[in-house]
Design an enzyme around this catalytic site. Structure first.
Site, PDB file in Angstrom:
ATOM      1  CB  ILE A 100      -0.971  -0.014   1.211  1.00 22.98           C
ATOM      2  CG1 ILE A 100      -1.924   1.186   1.201  1.00 22.98           C
ATOM      3  CG2 ILE A 100      -0.226  -0.149   2.524  1.00 22.98           C
ATOM      4  CD1 ILE A 100      -3.069   1.096   2.221  1.00 22.98           C
ATOM      5  CB  CYS A 101       1.241   4.133   0.808  1.00 19.68           C
ATOM      6  SG  CYS A 101       1.605   5.898   0.925  1.00 19.68           S
ATOM      7  CB  ALA A 102       5.629   4.875  -1.134  1.00 19.55           C
ATOM      8  CE1 TYR A 121       0.084   9.686  -0.799  1.00 21.71           C
ATOM      9  CE2 TYR A 121       2.154  10.535  -1.681  1.00 21.71           C
ATOM     10  CZ  TYR A 121       0.994  10.719  -0.949  1.00 21.71           C
ATOM     11  OH  TYR A 121       0.741  11.932  -0.364  1.00 21.71           O
ATOM     12  CB  ALA A 147      -4.231  -0.063  -1.356  1.00 20.89           C
TER      13      ALA A 147
END
Length: 181
Positions: A100-102, A121, A147
């Site tokens: 998730i994210c980076a 991200y 995500a």
């Protein structure tokens, strides 16, 4: 068994929301501290991991590897040999890999996203290793779940539950947690 790796500077909500969802669903989740048992998150919250990286075992009981984002947590995960071994093992064994994210950029640099639909991200798209970048907030392609960021951490956790246990278990858990179905 599910490993969630925590490296200094990890995004707390992106790690703990999925851990919470998976444990509520009855899964065995083991948090792994990179560099020690107590790991400080990106917002200064210390979290005590279940085990350290030296205690990680790769065997047939592994179901999923989860990488939270955050800075510099993502960079620290990407540079860690145990994390790289976990990703390689999970990929070779056909196990789930989630980021998730980076953190999806770690998957990209490991060569796991080439030709796969994925999200990351904003600003990390060039590190996605040939992924087909989606504008959704969450993507599943094969056994890879990605995500976009902290705002979808619970949704991400529920998707992990769904992938492992099915839509009905996810729906039931979401209802108990008063989440969108």
């Amino acid at each position: 068994m599910i490993y969630v790796f925590l490296a200094k500077g990890f995004e707390e909500i992106e790690a703990l929301a999925p851990v919470d969802c998976l444990r509520r669903a009855g899964k065995q989740v083991i948090t792994v501290g990179i560099g020690g048992k107590v790991v400080e998150g990106a917002h200064g919250i210390p979290v005590t991991a279940d085990i350290t990286e030296e205690e990680v075992v790769f065997d047939k009981t592994l179901e999923m590897v989860v990488l939270p984002g955050g800075m510099p947590g993502t960079l620290n995960l990407g540079q860690n040999e145990t994390v790289q071994k976990a990703l390689q093992f999970a990929d070779e064994q056909g196990k789930w890999i989630a980021a998730i994210c980076a953190a999806p950029s770690v998957l990209g640099r490991a060569g796991l996203l080439k030709g796969k639909k994925a999200v990351v991200y904003p600003g990390f798209e060039r590190e996605m290793g040939g992924a087909k970048i989606s504008h959704d907030t969450l993507c599943v392609d094969g056994k890879i779940i990605t995500a976009k960021g902290a705002g979808v951490a619970v949704e991400f956790g529920l998707k992990l539950v769904e992938c492992l246990l099915g839509k009905e278990v996810r729906k039931s858990l979401a209802e108990k947690m008063i989440c969108k179905k």
